[in-house]
Design an enzyme around this catalytic site. Structure first.
Site, short mmCIF file in Angstrom:
data_model
loop_
_atom_site.label_atom_id
_atom_site.label_comp_id
_atom_site.label_asym_id
_atom_site.label_seq_id
_atom_site.Cartn_x
_atom_site.Cartn_y
_atom_site.Cartn_z
N GLU A 279 0.83 -1.20 0.00
CA GLU A 279 0.00 0.00 0.00
C GLU A 279 0.87 1.25 0.00
OE1 GLU A 279 -3.83 -0.47 2.16
OE2 GLU A 279 -3.20 1.33 3.22
N GLU A 282 2.08 1.86 -3.35
CA GLU A 282 0.96 2.40 -4.12
C GLU A 282 0.80 3.90 -3.85
OE1 GLU A 282 -2.46 0.08 -3.14
OE2 GLU A 282 -3.58 0.68 -4.93
N CYS A 299 -7.98 -2.17 4.31
CA CYS A 299 -7.84 -3.35 5.16
C CYS A 299 -9.10 -3.64 5.97
CB CYS A 299 -6.61 -3.23 6.06
SG CYS A 299 -6.32 -1.57 6.62
N SER A 319 -7.21 1.50 -2.03
CA SER A 319 -5.98 0.76 -2.34
C SER A 319 -6.36 -0.62 -2.85
CB SER A 319 -5.14 0.64 -1.07
OG SER A 319 -4.20 -0.40 -1.22
N LYS A 358 -14.71 -9.74 8.76
CA LYS A 358 -13.72 -10.60 8.11
C LYS A 358 -14.34 -11.92 7.67
CE LYS A 358 -10.05 -7.92 8.62
NZ LYS A 358 -9.42 -7.32 7.44
N GLU A 361 -15.62 -11.03 4.43
CA GLU A 361 -14.49 -10.82 3.53
C GLU A 361 -13.90 -12.15 3.08
OE1 GLU A 361 -10.74 -7.83 3.95
OE2 GLU A 361 -10.62 -9.61 5.20
N GLU A 366 -13.32 -12.47 -4.89
CA GLU A 366 -12.14 -11.72 -5.33
C GLU A 366 -10.91 -12.10 -4.52
OE1 GLU A 366 -14.99 -10.40 -4.29
OE2 GLU A 366 -15.61 -8.67 -5.50
N CYS A 504 -9.89 -1.68 15.21
CA CYS A 504 -10.11 -3.12 15.42
C CYS A 504 -10.16 -3.52 16.89
CB CYS A 504 -9.02 -3.91 14.72
SG CYS A 504 -8.84 -3.45 13.00
#
Lengths: 582, 599, 133
Positions: A279, A282, A299, A319, A358, A361, A366, A504
């Site tokens: 990242e 990037e 994230c 990102s 998560k 996710e 993907e 988190c």
């Protein structure tokens, strides 16, 4: 000096700042009025009627009753006691009697209320509501039959997150909390953050569990079961075993995981460092080209889903880097598999996360390579605690264990991912040094720390170039900033967003702290303090200085944003069309 | 040109109570008409109760409207021959003037129904064209506003309101002037004036009537209120189920705007005020101020705790006054005729008049407006015409689902806010349901609870769950499964719901139960102990039986019984199997010999 | 935009319209068009009035809607105000009955008594229920 108000509670004179509620005022003189729907800072609808007090001839809810001069409040009369008791009895009469099977047993606010108010007999029984379980969402399960309609989940979803995926539906006895048109949460605007679970006083909301699947995998001799743990887990897991909030239990956690039967115990901090490399690179590329700024972190799965659903036009700003545990999963199933000479199909990656997003996710297509998911199961901090309890492990007295190589070493930069501002700070530590070509004197960017909802910072590079950063937690704050960006009212280079307020450490998968405790201590501050203490104790505090990171680029990935890195460590996003409650 | 149509109306009293009458009057009349070849020219109607019980059987001949009383078989022949054929009314059969006064009254205003009414809120209803602002102006419309804007300060307006003694007509009875004063005192540049037109009590339609019949009076009063409290924007919250009211309000607002009676610089005085309409979705709870405000804000219609009161923090957090339609409609006359005039009507603590919607077992159903302090007896018997079919009065329910039942012994109570509360009921919005001896009071309580539990918004637990528990016990009692413990439970539960609920809906929901428990305890006990419904209403407690003496064995009942619960040989007495019987009552209806009895 | 003086002017101009006494100068037929009236069928009566009297050359009639006097069970109610005569209220009206009122009362000057209220000993006889015809 704020204006003061003097009044009487149970014959005691109380003096409080103007605007203080009777509930808060009573606390200051040692009277803990029982509550249920009230949750400090989140919700005070006065709907449950548990916190009733006598104010003149009437009973009023103390959670919303603002103190006025010369009020005569009585919290302890027969009338008050019997009204409170009746109210809780009503709630019990319409609550699924499954306490022994409920994940919240022992940590249920209704249960403790019933005990505290000495309810030992049901005077009023009758019809209970019958509503099917909503377990379609990969993250959350809602059991309406346990719901007490306190409205906290609705409030947090609407006010804190500005998502409004849920609201009250129907009237009277038939009232339920649900999504528009009575659809499942899975078909709503829900971004799977799980903040609703964190505020639920009872067992009406919980994560969709994967404990049994993980036990099955561990029991399968064919499988190499690899576990990785996110930074925030280690500063909260201890609470499940009665340890004080903010206790660091990293070593005990590693030992426990090994005792559970995982073949390898890795640290997601390593994945976090990898994320910074990808990242960060990037960011440097975009800063150089000046295109697609601001770069926004990716994230947090809740945040990503929020952008996909509510701000699809800003998807290019996200990102492309996968989140740390997904990166680590992809590396485990490629680099590690090759190194260990194991068929990646036989590797089961389990992520212990402070998060229920998560879980959603994990199953995104993907985030797979050649039809193989990067991560196979996500367990919350709570689920891990349950597994440890299942085995009868005496967690508090466990010896400190060490993570396994080669993904057992993370930097301090990786650890602070667990608190709001951590990702930005970690990225700045690395990006500054790369762009400036010199070592940083102070590496602690305190400007991006703390619990302000929107934190702004400008970092000046030696060449005079500035990196304008915004750090946001809580999606209602994110919505504000995104609206500014859309209108061109604000310009940033880099934005960190965590869906959960506090980041988190206060994620939807963390130990649930009852309202009583939340009214006294700031859980987020205590956990964050522990996270930053972990950072300080780390020998390496910058991602690009982590020798294991250097090694993996040397041996496998080449350089950040390389072709291989793109294949394994980057992803893409899809605009989502959804209905909303608002 | 058609000649005036002849019509013969026969009321023989059979459907009422007594069997003193001869059902054959109708048959004989029909036969006599046929015999005299009049059957095609004269319409013969058998009418239900005319409330002329002591004169029945009664035969009325129209168009003259001549009433023959105590008609016997031989009289029928005379009426047809002498009156219908020869054209001369049969004087000897007509009751003397002092016994039965029968007259044609051309203008409706002259009938007894209106005699004891004093119309303030309803002053223009039915008199002017509600869609024509000029007609409203012609009855001194907007004159009060002109007076207020040009000759009074806001403080004087509030003083006048306070002096008038007007109290809120929507339920609570809070003094309107004080409400205005609270809002006026708030230091805020934005304030709101709301008209509460979310009329929801079953059977109440006074607000609807005002909005449909005299919308400008509401607009004028809101503008006066806006001037008094310092508000420049009003909202009328009206049920979407009142399409006519909404349409007329819209039209009235447009007309007022065109005339500059709404908008900037009203009547050239510099005062600005405008009004918009907000539609309610038909939730009873939205009549509660804070729920109404939430609804206008686009939120779910649920109440908030008070304090803060809307006058301090209301719509969008701004000071807000909410007045009911009838309250507002009463305001312009106060400023035209003075607070002293208004406060001279009514009683010490309840000033002015109140509109009631009379319904249930009463002869003259409809809307009436009477001075406060009129007794219940005057309203029910003098204006309302008493109980139909000669039945006995049992109770009157006031205040809708939030009110209670009042019994015969209290009928001479003057109607006031406080006296009704003392009797365990309340003024409410003015619904008055009259019940006769055939009403089961347990069933009445059950009916109202069924309504409130449906209308509970679900926010607070005592109302959401408590009303269901109350209803469950009532249902148990009406099913004959109640115990004496249940009666105690009803009372305790009711008291707890009253004290613990968040808003007025829950706080008053148990009233119908508590007041019937108070006044009709014996009836509850009959249901519980004797498993008997004295009024014969609760189906589970009603048993049908065939009187073997009276039964002719025709078999009609057995043929019509939907569940084949009746057996018996033709020409011998039939029998009902109580276990199979579903209590539909068909057998009793079809029996030609009155052989089916209930107990 | 009107002034306070205009209020008086409008009131003066409209006074005759709302005059319920025999002193009025134009015939007025006011039909109850509140919900009770509409539910009982008063729209058909209004339609008939408009068809008959809008732009009529034989007789000038104000056809207006009126609100509720509170006796909805006798709806549709129709007030007929003829100059020089007391107001007449017809109850339970319909199109056919109205046709007769137009012919006999408005044009013929004869009140159709059988459609007015019939009161005996304070009891209204108009609103009986029909058990059999």
């Amino acid at each position: 000096m704020a204006e003061l108000v003097k009044f009487m509670i149970d014959g005691q004179e109380v003096e409080v700042e103007k605007g203080t509620t009777v509930l808060e005022a009573a606390k200051s003189v040692g009277i803990a009025i029982p509550t249920l729907c009230y949750l400090k800072g989140i919700s005070q609808t006065s709907g449950c009627r548990v916190c009733l007090v006598e104010a003149g001839p009437k009973l009023l809810a103390s959670c919303s009753l603002v103190a006025e001069p010369n009020m005569q409040i009585k919290t302890n009369t027969q009338k008050v006691r019997s009204a409170r008791k009746t109210v809780v009895e009503f709630l019990l009469s319409n609550h699924k009697e499954e306490c022994t099977l409920c994940s919240r047993t022992g940590n249920c606010e209704l249960q403790s209320l019933s005990y505290d108010l000495k309810i030992d007999r049901m005077h009023y029984t009758g019809r209970r509501k019958e509503v099917a379980l909503d377990d379609v969402s990969p993250s959350l399960v809602r059991d309406q039959e346990k719901c007490v309609l306190c409205g906290r989940c609705v409030a947090v979803c609407k006010n804190t997150q500005s998502v409004s995926a849920i609201g009250l539906i129907n009237r009277g006895f038939e009232t339920v909390v649900g999504s528009p048109f009575g659809r499942s949460l899975a078909e709503s605007t829900c971004i799977n953050c799980g903040q609703c679970i964190m505020v639920c006083p009872v067992g009406a909301l919980q994560e969709r569990e994967s404990i049994d699947d993980v036990w099955d995998a561990i029991a399968d001799p064919q499988k190499v079961v690899v576990v990785q743990t996110a930074p925030a887990v280690r500063v909260a897991l201890g609470e499940e075993f009665g340890m004080p909030i903010g206790t660091r239990v990293t070593g005990k956690m590693v030992s426990a995981l090994r005792m559970l039967g995982f073949d390898k115990v890795f640290d997601t901090d390593f994945g976090a460092d990898l994320t910074i490399m990808e990242e960060g690179t990037e960011l440097i590329t975009r800063l150089t080209s000046g295109e697609q700024l601001p770069l926004m972190t990716s994230c947090c799965p809740g945040w990503v889903k929020f952008v996909e659903g509510q701000f699809p036009d800003l998807i290019p700003n996200l990102s492309s880097a996968k989140s740390p545990h997904e990166m680590e999963g992809a590396i485990i199933k490629s680099y590690f598999a090759k190194k260990m000479n194991v068929n990646p199909q036989d590797i089961v990656v389990v992520s212990i996360m402070p998060c229920v997003g998560k879980k959603y996710e994990q199953q995104r297509e993907e985030l797979s390579v050649e039809g193989m998911q990067d991560v196979d199961y996500v367990l919350t901090t709570r689920e891990l605690a349950r597994m440890i309890k299942q085995l009868g492990i005496d967690f508090v007295d466990l010896k400190e264990g060490e993570f396994d190589d080669p993904f057992g070493r993370g930097s301090g930069a990786g650890v602070i991912f667990g608190a709001t501002g951590g990702v930005a700070e970690a990225a700045l530590r690395t990006v500054y040094e790369i762009l400036a070509g010199e070592e940083l004197d102070t590496i602690e960017y305190t400007a991006v720390r703390g619990l302000d909802g929107i934190k702004e910072n400008e970092l000046e590079l030696p060449n005079g170039q500035k990196i304008r950063t915004a750090v946001i937690h809580g999606l209602a704050n994110a919505r504000k900033v995104m609206d500014h960006i859309r209108k061109g009212e604000k310009n940033y280079d880099f934005i960190e967003v965590m869906a959960c307020p506090g980041g988190c450490i206060a994620g939807g998968g963390q130990p649930i702290v009852p309202a009583k405790v939340r009214s006294k201590v700031d859980v987020r501050a205590l956990r964050a303090k522990a996270i930053y203490a972990e950072d300080v104790d780390m020998p390496i505090r910058k991602s690009h200085k982590n020798p294991d990171i250097k090694r993996i680029y040397d041996e496998f990935l080449g350089e950040p944003n390389s072709h291989v890195a793109h294949e394994l460590l980057h992803t893409h996003y899809k605009a989502k069309t959804q209905s909303s409650n608002e | 040109m058609a000649t005036q149509q002849r019509q013969i109306v026969v009321s023989d009293g059979i459907d009422c109570h007594a069997k003193h009458a001869d059902k054959n009057i109708v048959k004989m009349m029909r036969r006599a008409l046929t015999k005299n070849n009049l059957a095609d020219q004269i319409e013969l109607v058998r009418a239900g109760c005319l409330s002329l019980c002591e004169f029945e059987p009664v035969v009325i001949v129209y168009p003259e409207g001549i009433v023959y009383s105590h008609v016997t078989a031989s009289d029928v022949e005379a009426i047809v021959k002498e009156h219908l054929v020869a054209g001369t009314p049969v004087e000897r059969l007509i009751a003397p003037e002092n016994e039965l006064r029968s007259e044609r009254i051309p203008a409706i205003d002259n009938i007894p129904f209106f005699k004891d009414q004093v119309r303030i809120a309803l002053r223009n209803c039915g008199m002017i064209d509600p869609e024509n602002i000029d007609e409203y102006i012609a009855v001194q419309g907007y004159k009060a506003l002109a007076k207020v804007l040009t000759t009074m300060t806001p403080d004087q307006v509030i003083d006048e309101m306070k002096k008038s003694g007007l109290r809120g007509r929507g339920g609570g009875g809070f003094p309107t002037g004080n409400k205005w004063e609270f809002a006026a005192k708030q230091d805020n540049t934005v304030k709101y004036m709301i008209c509460n037109g979310d009329e929801g009590d079953p059977g109440a339609f006074m607000d609807r009537s005002v909005l449909e019949s005299d919308p400008h009076s509401v607009l004028e009063a809101m503008t006066i209120g806006g001037y008094a409290i310092g508000s420049h924007q009003g909202f009328i919250y009206v049920r979407a189920e009142y399409p006519v009211a909404v349409e007329r309000l819209q039209l009235a607002i447009e007309q007022a705007r065109t005339y500059g009676l709404l908008g900037d610089n009203i009547l050239g005085t510099g005062f600005a005020f405008d009004i918009d309409i907000r539609l309610g979705a038909g939730a009873f709870v939205c009549g509660e101020e804070t729920a109404l405000i939430n609804s206008i804000e686009g939120k779910r219609g649920m109440p908030n705790p008070k304090p803060p009161f809307p006058a301090v923090s209301g719509l969008w957090g701004k000071p807000t006054v909410i007045n009911n339609v009838e309250t507002l409609a009463s305001i312009p006359p106060i400023f035209l005729r003075g607070a002293d005039w208004f406060s001279s009507i009514g009683t010490e603590r309840s000033k002015g008049t109140k509109v009631f919607a009379l319904g249930g077992n009463i002869n003259h159903t409809g809307l009436v407006e009477v001075p406060m302090g009129t007794t219940l007896r005057q309203v029910i018997f003098d204006i309302g015409g008493g109980i139909p079919k000669g039945k006995k009065f049992k109770a009157v329910q006031t205040g809708g689902p939030s009110g209670g039942c009042i019994t015969e012994e209290f009928l001479d109570t003057p109607i006031e806010y406080d006296t009704l509360i003392k009797l365990g009921s309340m003024m409410g919005s003015g619904g008055m349901i009259i019940m006769d001896e055939d009403t089961c009071m347990v069933d009445v309580a059950r009916f109202y609870l069924d309504f409130t539990k449906d209308e509970s918004c679900g926010k607070c637990s005592p109302c959401r769950i408590g009303t269901v528990r109350l209803l469950e016990i009532l249902e148990k009692i009406t099913m004959g499964k109640g115990t004496m413990d249940d009666l105690d439970a009803l009372r305790n539960l009711g008291e707890q719901i009253k004290v613990a609920s968040l808003c007025g809906l829950g706080q008053t929901a148990p009233n119908p139960v508590l007041s019937t428990l108070n006044y009709f305890y014996d009836e509850y006990v009959a249901h519980v102990v004797e498993k008997r419904c004295p009024a014969g209403v609760c189906k589970s407690l009603v048993h049908y039986e065939i009187d073997a003496q009276a039964c002719k064995g025709c078999g009609v009942c057995a043929k019509n019984c939907p569940v084949e619960a009746i057996t018996g040989e033709i020409k011998s007495a039939h029998l009902i199997d109580d276990d199979l019987c579903i209590r539909c009552g068909t057998c009793a209806d079809v029996c030609n010999f009155d052989a089916v009895a209930t107990h | 935009m009107i002034t306070i003086e205009d209020l008086d002017i409008i009131a003066q101009k409209t006074k005759d319209r709302i005059d319920q006494s025999p002193a009025r100068t134009v015939i007025r037929i006011a039909t109850c068009m509140a919900t009770g009236g509409i539910a009982a069928g008063s729209q058909a009566i209004m339609d008939l009035m408009h068809t008959r009297f809008d732009g009529s050359t034989d007789v000038e009639v104000q056809v207006v809607k009126k609100g509720c006097v509170g006796m909805c069970r006798l709806d549709p109610l129709v007030d007929v105000l003829v100059p020089g005569n007391e107001k007449v209220t017809y109850v339970k009206m319909d199109k056919e009955r109205m046709q007769r009122v137009i012919e006999e009362h408005i044009l013929g000057g004869q009140v159709v008594a059988e459609y007015t209220l019939h009161v005996a000993n304070d009891h209204l006889l108009n609103d009986y229920t029909v058990l059999e015809a």
